[in-house]
Design an enzyme around this catalytic site. Structure first.
Site, PDB file in Angstrom:
ATOM      1  N   SER A  36       0.834  -1.216   0.000  1.00  0.00           N
ATOM      2  CA  SER A  36       0.000   0.000   0.000  1.00  0.00           C
ATOM      3  C   SER A  36       0.862   1.256   0.000  1.00  0.00           C
ATOM      4  CB  SER A  36      -0.921   0.006   1.230  1.00  0.00           C
ATOM      5  OG  SER A  36      -0.149  -0.076   2.414  1.00  0.00           O
ATOM      6  N   THR A 168     -39.352  25.415 -12.589  1.00  0.00           N
ATOM      7  CA  THR A 168     -39.697  24.129 -11.989  1.00  0.00           C
ATOM      8  C   THR A 168     -39.950  23.233 -13.196  1.00  0.00           C
ATOM      9  OG1 THR A 168     -42.075  24.504 -11.944  1.00  0.00           O
ATOM     10  CG2 THR A 168     -40.856  25.268 -10.023  1.00  0.00           C
ATOM     11  N   HIS A 169     -39.641  21.945 -13.049  1.00  0.00           N
ATOM     12  CA  HIS A 169     -39.740  21.011 -14.189  1.00  0.00           C
ATOM     13  C   HIS A 169     -38.938  21.526 -15.385  1.00  0.00           C
ATOM     14  CE1 HIS A 169     -43.193  19.074 -12.078  1.00  0.00           C
ATOM     15  NE2 HIS A 169     -43.336  20.320 -11.639  1.00  0.00           N
ATOM     16  N   SER A 290     -12.305  23.436 -29.869  1.00  0.00           N
ATOM     17  CA  SER A 290     -12.339  22.110 -30.481  1.00  0.00           C
ATOM     18  C   SER A 290     -11.155  21.973 -31.423  1.00  0.00           C
ATOM     19  CB  SER A 290     -13.643  21.948 -31.260  1.00  0.00           C
ATOM     20  OG  SER A 290     -13.502  20.964 -32.267  1.00  0.00           O
ATOM     21  N   LYS A 296     -16.099  26.381 -31.727  1.00  0.00           N
ATOM     22  CA  LYS A 296     -16.499  25.878 -30.407  1.00  0.00           C
ATOM     23  C   LYS A 296     -15.887  26.631 -29.233  1.00  0.00           C
ATOM     24  CE  LYS A 296     -18.891  23.183 -29.576  1.00  0.00           C
ATOM     25  NZ  LYS A 296     -19.153  21.782 -29.395  1.00  0.00           N
ATOM     26  N   ASN A 298     -16.189  25.445 -25.357  1.00  0.00           N
ATOM     27  CA  ASN A 298     -16.792  24.389 -24.545  1.00  0.00           C
ATOM     28  C   ASN A 298     -16.530  24.589 -23.047  1.00  0.00           C
ATOM     29  OD1 ASN A 298     -17.565  23.090 -26.927  1.00  0.00           O
ATOM     30  ND2 ASN A 298     -15.608  22.011 -27.069  1.00  0.00           N
ATOM     31  N   GLU A 303     -17.969  20.413 -17.162  1.00  0.00           N
ATOM     32  CA  GLU A 303     -18.345  19.037 -17.516  1.00  0.00           C
ATOM     33  C   GLU A 303     -17.573  18.030 -16.667  1.00  0.00           C
ATOM     34  OE1 GLU A 303     -18.712  18.658 -22.063  1.00  0.00           O
ATOM     35  OE2 GLU A 303     -17.571  20.488 -21.735  1.00  0.00           O
ATOM     36  N   LYS A 338      -8.079   3.993   2.176  1.00  0.00           N
ATOM     37  CA  LYS A 338      -7.281   5.208   1.964  1.00  0.00           C
ATOM     38  C   LYS A 338      -7.374   5.755   0.541  1.00  0.00           C
ATOM     39  CE  LYS A 338      -4.083   3.082   4.400  1.00  0.00           C
ATOM     40  NZ  LYS A 338      -5.083   2.363   5.236  1.00  0.00           N
TER      41      LYS A 338
HETATM   42  N1  ARG Z   1      -1.144  -1.034   5.569  1.00  0.00           N
HETATM   43  C1  ARG Z   1      -2.107  -1.418   6.536  1.00  0.00           C
HETATM   44  C2  ARG Z   1      -3.411  -0.658   6.292  1.00  0.00           C
HETATM   45  O1  ARG Z   1      -3.368   0.367   5.708  1.00  0.00           O
HETATM   46  C3  ARG Z   1      -1.634  -1.099   7.916  1.00  0.00           C
HETATM   47  C4  ARG Z   1      -2.210  -2.007   8.960  1.00  0.00           C
HETATM   48  C5  ARG Z   1      -1.716  -3.385   8.722  1.00  0.00           C
HETATM   49  N2  ARG Z   1      -2.087  -4.230   9.764  1.00  0.00           N
HETATM   50  C6  ARG Z   1      -1.946  -5.535   9.658  1.00  0.00           C
HETATM   51  N3  ARG Z   1      -2.324  -6.255  10.654  1.00  0.00           N
HETATM   52  N4  ARG Z   1      -1.483  -6.110   8.568  1.00  0.00           N
HETATM   53  O2  ARG Z   1      -4.476  -1.060   6.689  1.00  0.00           O
END
Ligand code: ARG
Length: 491
Positions: A36, A168-169, A290, A296, A298, A303, A338
């Site tokens: 991660s 409205t609508h 464009s 154009k 835009n 958007e 996260k």
């Molecule tokens: N990288 C993990 C997370 O974001 C941290 C916690 C990991 N805990 C574990 N018991 N492997 O959730």
């Protein structure tokens, strides 16, 4: 060496147990799939702040002598400087931000780093980091919402006298001040601020000391650590502390709703800037052309705000889906919170800034707006209200004015252009005694009075109720919003 790898590889016999380097490594695919680091590096500063508070807690509990604590705190502060300066070399083999920082600390201060994780798990650590990160992010989001509100209020002060046909609508309904419409968006954004503040109020607790799930095995002063981190208190249950991601859901929900609000504003701007409307023109700096069609202009930023609102609401759905089947205690699924949270708030922050830029540079074409408000017999309700004031029952008045609208449509005229003969015939033909009596008074100036009641200005001035679009009310509302947001000037 994997910091969690103590039991791994030991089964094979003494040789592997004595030499962890010979323990089989994770399958590279498993390691890559679990990593991660790319996402949670964002938590580095918060992780260090949490670690410093934890060092102090360990010192207070006499699990670290002052020299050790000082060495650890110095090392952690030096790491923070390295990270801020982009000097830390991150090791992808170390899975996540927590293990990277512990390894970097070991490299810097030596074996005493091995005492830092006493009474702590990555489970309470990451729960704390996320809350500390959230506090900073919510402050930034709040400031960005305020900036957009200021842009709306300033626009309302500059161009708010313009009259537009409220719908409205999506059909022309009644005339409203452009300032009134802009202030509606300010109201929405104020509620959004309240939702973020409310979500943070519940998140404002330190989970540190919850350990892996049962609570730290040492009597740490959790309240002191929370106070050091500027958090309002501590979580009450260690299992809940490591399992809870309600605050992530609540914050993404607040972000998703704010994005929906921005999307509605963005959608209005795309429509209003279509040449068929021509009520506004987006500044060139906030439009694109464009590659093929030279004509154009835009509204791409608008958007994209509309599209990104969909992504953030998808994040909310993903986060709720992630949680709903999880047994209590930390589950690795939680790691995926996260990316969803960070993306939601980064998207929101950028979108708020874009909308503030668009509103701040918007050209309002009040003549086009007014011309649109003069179409669609938008003063019909005001005319019916005027008849009610003269004693006609509202249902009868609705019927009379409905007939006048049909006649005006035939004549291709406005209601305030209808001649006396048409007005008196409509009143006389109604099934209402008061209306019948009024028909006789049309020639004595009543016709003039009814035409006056059917003008744009008269219709606009009628809703003097609190929260209505009458200019007197809108001026008050605008002054209140400008005062609250610290914007100088008035309508
Ligand atoms: N990288 C993990 C997370 O974001 C941290 C916690 C990991 N805990 C574990 N018991 N492997 O959730």
């Amino acid at each position: 060496m994997r910091l969690w790898g103590g039991r791994f590889g030991a089964r094979g016999g003494a040789a592997e147990a004595e030499d962890p380097a010979r323990a089989p490594a994770s399958d590279p695919l498993a390691a890559a799939y679990s990593r991660s680091l790319d996402v949670d590096r964002e938590l580095a500063a918060d992780d260090i702040a949490g670690s410093i508070a934890h060092v102090h807690a360990l010192e207070r509990a006499r699990l670290l002598v002052p020299d050790e604590a000082a060495l650890l705190v110095d090392g952690l502060e030096a790491l923070a400087d390295d990270i801020a300066a982009g000097r830390l070399s991150w090791d992808p083999d170390l899975e996540d931000v927590h293990l990277n920082l512990e390894a970097a600390l070991t490299e810097r201060v030596g074996p005493v780093a091995g005492r830092l994780h006493t009474g702590r798990s990555r489970n309470d650590q990451v729960a704390l980091d996320l809350r500390l990160w959230l506090r900073r992010a919510v402050e930034r989001v709040d400031a960005a919402i305020v900036e957009l509100e200021r842009a709306l209020v300033t626009r309302a002060q500059t161009d708010g006298e313009a009259i537009m046909p409220g719908t409205t609508h999506w059909q022309p309904a009644q005339p409203v001040l452009f300032a009134h419409h802009l202030l509606a968006h300010v109201e929405m954004l104020e509620r959004d601020r309240g939702r973020f503040a409310d979500a943070w109020r519940r998140a404002d607790r330190s989970p540190l000391g919850a350990g892996a799930l049962a609570g730290a095995g040492f009597d740490l002063d959790r309240a002191a650590a929370a106070a050091e981190l500027g958090l309002a208190g501590v979580t009450a249950n260690s299992i809940d502390a490591v399992s809870d991601r309600d605050f992530v859901v609540e914050t993404i929900a607040a972000a998703a709703l704010t994005m929906s609000h921005l999307s509605r504003l963005a959608e209005e701007l795309t429509v209003w800037s279509h040449p068929a409307f021509g009520w506004v023109a987006l500044a060139e700096a906030w439009s694109t052309g464009s590659s093929m069609m030279p004509n154009k202009r835009n509204p791409d930023p608008c958007e994209l705000v509309r599209a990104r609102a969909a992504r953030v609401s998808g994040n909310l759905s993903a986060m709720l889906g992630l949680l709903k089947g999880l047994p209590l205690g930390y589950q690795r699924d939680l790691q995926e919170d996260k990316a969803l949270l960070f993306d939601s708030l980064a998207t929101l922050e950028a979108s708020l800034a874009v909308m503030a830029g668009v509103i701040g540079t918007l050209e309002v074409r009040s003549k086009r707006m007014r011309a649109a408000a003069l179409q669609g017999w938008t003063t019909a309700t005001a005319l019916a209200d005027a008849l009610v004031e003269l004693g006609v029952a509202f249902r009868a008045a609705h019927g009379i004015v409905g007939g006048l609208v049909a006649e005006a449509e035939r004549r291709e005229s406005r209601l305030d252009e209808l001649p006396d003969a048409v007005l008196s015939a409509a009143l006389a033909g109604a099934d209402d005694a008061v209306a019948g009596a009024l028909a006789a008074r049309i020639a004595e100036g009543l016709g003039e009075r009814l035409r006056a009641a059917a003008t744009l200005e008269a219709a606009l001035a009628r809703p003097v109720v609190t929260g209505g679009t009458a200019p007197v009310r809108v001026r008050e509302a605008l002054a209140a919003a400008a005062g609250r947001l610290g914007v100088a000037g008035a309508l």
